[in-house]
Design a protein around this motif. Structure first.
Motif, PDB file in Angstrom:
ATOM      1  N   GLY A 135      45.726  53.518  38.790  1.00  0.00           N
ATOM      2  CA  GLY A 135      44.868  52.503  39.385  1.00  0.00           C
ATOM      3  C   GLY A 135      45.509  51.741  40.524  1.00  0.00           C
ATOM      4  N   ASP A 136      46.683  52.200  40.990  1.00  0.00           N
ATOM      5  CA  ASP A 136      47.364  51.531  42.104  1.00  0.00           C
ATOM      6  C   ASP A 136      46.863  52.142  43.407  1.00  0.00           C
ATOM      7  N   ALA A 137      45.696  51.679  43.873  1.00  0.00           N
ATOM      8  CA  ALA A 137      45.077  52.272  45.060  1.00  0.00           C
ATOM      9  C   ALA A 137      45.932  52.091  46.298  1.00  0.00           C
ATOM     10  N   SER A 138      46.517  50.899  46.468  1.00  0.00           N
ATOM     11  CA  SER A 138      47.335  50.631  47.650  1.00  0.00           C
ATOM     12  C   SER A 138      48.585  51.501  47.667  1.00  0.00           C
ATOM     13  N   GLY A 139      49.255  51.619  46.535  1.00  0.00           N
ATOM     14  CA  GLY A 139      50.454  52.451  46.454  1.00  0.00           C
ATOM     15  C   GLY A 139      50.150  53.918  46.685  1.00  0.00           C
ATOM     16  N   ALA A 140      49.017  54.371  46.146  1.00  0.00           N
ATOM     17  CA  ALA A 140      48.623  55.776  46.327  1.00  0.00           C
ATOM     18  C   ALA A 140      48.333  56.073  47.787  1.00  0.00           C
ATOM     19  N   GLU A 141      47.678  55.143  48.472  1.00  0.00           N
ATOM     20  CA  GLU A 141      47.355  55.337  49.893  1.00  0.00           C
ATOM     21  C   GLU A 141      48.617  55.382  50.742  1.00  0.00           C
ATOM     22  N   SER A 142      49.585  54.504  50.435  1.00  0.00           N
ATOM     23  CA  SER A 142      50.835  54.477  51.184  1.00  0.00           C
ATOM     24  C   SER A 142      51.597  55.791  51.014  1.00  0.00           C
ATOM     25  N   ALA A 143      51.697  56.267  49.764  1.00  0.00           N
ATOM     26  CA  ALA A 143      52.399  57.529  49.507  1.00  0.00           C
ATOM     27  C   ALA A 143      51.679  58.690  50.175  1.00  0.00           C
ATOM     28  N   SER A 144      50.349  58.662  50.185  1.00  0.00           N
ATOM     29  CA  SER A 144      49.565  59.715  50.832  1.00  0.00           C
ATOM     30  C   SER A 144      49.830  59.750  52.334  1.00  0.00           C
ATOM     31  N   ASN A 145      49.927  58.571  52.955  1.00  0.00           N
ATOM     32  CA  ASN A 145      50.214  58.513  54.394  1.00  0.00           C
ATOM     33  C   ASN A 145      51.598  59.070  54.705  1.00  0.00           C
ATOM     34  N   GLN A 146      52.565  58.808  53.830  1.00  0.00           N
ATOM     35  CA  GLN A 146      53.911  59.324  54.039  1.00  0.00           C
ATOM     36  C   GLN A 146      53.930  60.846  53.935  1.00  0.00           C
ATOM     37  N   VAL A 147      53.172  61.386  52.983  1.00  0.00           N
ATOM     38  CA  VAL A 147      53.063  62.845  52.855  1.00  0.00           C
ATOM     39  C   VAL A 147      52.439  63.443  54.117  1.00  0.00           C
ATOM     40  N   ALA A 148      51.340  62.830  54.580  1.00  0.00           N
ATOM     41  CA  ALA A 148      50.651  63.343  55.776  1.00  0.00           C
ATOM     42  C   ALA A 148      51.573  63.326  56.992  1.00  0.00           C
ATOM     43  N   ALA A 149      52.371  62.248  57.143  1.00  0.00           N
ATOM     44  CA  ALA A 149      53.287  62.149  58.282  1.00  0.00           C
ATOM     45  C   ALA A 149      54.327  63.267  58.244  1.00  0.00           C
ATOM     46  N   LYS A 150      54.855  63.558  57.068  1.00  0.00           N
ATOM     47  CA  LYS A 150      55.866  64.610  56.962  1.00  0.00           C
ATOM     48  C   LYS A 150      55.272  65.990  57.220  1.00  0.00           C
ATOM     49  N   GLU A 151      54.035  66.200  56.783  1.00  0.00           N
ATOM     50  CA  GLU A 151      53.356  67.463  57.087  1.00  0.00           C
ATOM     51  C   GLU A 151      53.168  67.607  58.597  1.00  0.00           C
ATOM     52  N   MET A 152      52.837  66.503  59.272  1.00  0.00           N
ATOM     53  CA  MET A 152      52.659  66.535  60.719  1.00  0.00           C
ATOM     54  C   MET A 152      53.963  66.865  61.431  1.00  0.00           C
ATOM     55  N   VAL A 153      55.083  66.343  60.915  1.00  0.00           N
ATOM     56  CA  VAL A 153      56.387  66.654  61.498  1.00  0.00           C
ATOM     57  C   VAL A 153      56.651  68.160  61.420  1.00  0.00           C
ATOM     58  N   LYS A 154      56.331  68.774  60.270  1.00  0.00           N
ATOM     59  CA  LYS A 154      56.536  70.222  60.114  1.00  0.00           C
ATOM     60  C   LYS A 154      55.699  70.994  61.136  1.00  0.00           C
ATOM     61  N   VAL A 155      54.454  70.547  61.326  1.00  0.00           N
ATOM     62  CA  VAL A 155      53.581  71.219  62.296  1.00  0.00           C
ATOM     63  C   VAL A 155      54.145  71.070  63.704  1.00  0.00           C
ATOM     64  N   ALA A 156      54.599  69.875  64.056  1.00  0.00           N
ATOM     65  CA  ALA A 156      55.124  69.619  65.401  1.00  0.00           C
ATOM     66  C   ALA A 156      56.346  70.493  65.692  1.00  0.00           C
ATOM     67  N   ILE A 157      57.212  70.661  64.712  1.00  0.00           N
ATOM     68  CA  ILE A 157      58.397  71.509  64.902  1.00  0.00           C
ATOM     69  C   ILE A 157      57.976  72.950  65.188  1.00  0.00           C
ATOM     70  N   ALA A 158      56.978  73.434  64.448  1.00  0.00           N
ATOM     71  CA  ALA A 158      56.477  74.795  64.692  1.00  0.00           C
ATOM     72  C   ALA A 158      55.888  74.910  66.098  1.00  0.00           C
ATOM     73  N   GLN A 159      55.177  73.880  66.524  1.00  0.00           N
ATOM     74  CA  GLN A 159      54.582  73.906  67.871  1.00  0.00           C
ATOM     75  C   GLN A 159      55.652  73.883  68.957  1.00  0.00           C
ATOM     76  N   MET A 160      56.715  73.088  68.750  1.00  0.00           N
ATOM     77  CA  MET A 160      57.808  73.069  69.731  1.00  0.00           C
ATOM     78  C   MET A 160      58.463  74.436  69.848  1.00  0.00           C
ATOM     79  N   SER A 161      58.627  75.107  68.712  1.00  0.00           N
ATOM     80  CA  SER A 161      59.262  76.436  68.740  1.00  0.00           C
ATOM     81  C   SER A 161      58.414  77.447  69.500  1.00  0.00           C
ATOM     82  N   GLN A 162      57.092  77.163  69.605  1.00  0.00           N
ATOM     83  CA  GLN A 162      56.183  78.042  70.343  1.00  0.00           C
ATOM     84  C   GLN A 162      55.973  77.572  71.785  1.00  0.00           C
ATOM     85  N   GLY A 163      56.681  76.504  72.172  1.00  0.00           N
ATOM     86  CA  GLY A 163      56.545  75.992  73.530  1.00  0.00           C
ATOM     87  C   GLY A 163      55.329  75.116  73.751  1.00  0.00           C
ATOM     88  N   LYS A 164      54.644  74.739  72.680  1.00  0.00           N
ATOM     89  CA  LYS A 164      53.448  73.888  72.791  1.00  0.00           C
ATOM     90  C   LYS A 164      53.867  72.422  72.723  1.00  0.00           C
TER      91      LYS A 164
END
Length: 246
Positions: A135-164
């Motif tokens: 029932g900790d909605a605020s804590g769950a949202e914060s952790a979800s945002n941190q997960v999303a940010a790290k997933e975005m970092v992985k995508v960005a690294i793949a894009q850099m390796s492709q020259g994008k």
């Protein structure tokens, strides 16, 4: 009995059909088709309702959609760039426990940049699910945002390796908006600036990474994208200043 629906319309056949799922307290809340967290349905019967319960249900529903949305974003837009980790295997029906912070979990080695480890992301996703169940909605949202940010970092690294590089820059900026304290966002922005020939800006991003708790100095020594500045006095000064204080 509480009822639920799958929110991933367009990507899940059961969501497309508007299928209703009935779940007892403690039962798995993931869609059996796509493993996305189900969204609770608020009853529309005209009976005297408890305002506090309605507010709580709406808050939980918002967080569930946010958690599902982060995974769906990667499933839709980046399925060709990196392996998606949005779908999570069903967890045991034991009492949920909050996973310990995984800030110092070793990162995955890449040909350039530093990527968050799968173990780190998985631990944080479990933390978000556990907080949601508690029932900790605020804590769950914060952790979800941190997960999303790290997933975005992985995508960005793949894009850099492709020259994008333009695509990678947008991805990293979005990651910074999701989690402004994520040190790997700024580190990989520094790598991007070097690829763009913007050395002065690269040093600014590198220091921002150190100020936000960067701990991956061993991995940094193996990153070939930093070879161009390793002999720069500014680089030596930054390492001396921040590595001795972490």
């Amino acid at each position: 009995m509480p009822t639920y629906k799958c929110p991933t319309v367009g990507d899940c056949e059961r969501a497309n059909n508007g299928e209703i799922f009935v779940r007892s307290p403690g039962e798995d809340l993931k869609c059996p088709e796509c493993a996305t967290l189900l969204v609770p349905q608020i009853a529309t019967k005209k009976t005297e309702s408890n305002p506090k319960l309605i507010i709580a249900a709406i808050a939980v529903a918002v967080v569930v959609i946010g958690v599902a949305g982060g995974g769906l974003y990667y499933k839709k837009t980046h399925s060709g760039s990196v392996e998606t980790t949005a779908a999570v295997a069903p967890e045991p029906t034991s009492t949920p426990t909050v996973a310990p912070a995984a800030a110092n979990v070793p990162s995955q080695a890449t040909s350039g940049g530093i990527s968050p480890s799968d173990a780190d992301i998985s631990a944080q996703r479990k933390e978000s699910d556990a907080k949601l169940k508690q029932g900790d909605a605020s804590g769950a949202e914060s952790a979800s945002n941190q997960v999303a940010a790290k997933e975005m970092v992985k995508v960005a690294i793949a894009q850099m390796s492709q020259g994008k590089l333009d695509d990678a820059e947008k991805e990293l900026n979005n990651a910074a908006a999701r989690d402004p304290k994520q040190s790997l966002v700024y580190y990989n922005l520094a790598v991007l600036r070097l690829k763009q020939g913007r050395t002065n800006d690269a040093f600014k991003e590198l220091e921002a990474s150190f100020l936000n708790g960067f701990t991956y100095f061993d991995e940094m020594q193996k990153d070939p994208d930093l070879d161009a500045i390793r002999n720069d006095p500014r680089f030596t000064a930054l390492i001396k200043k921040y590595r001795t204080t972490t």
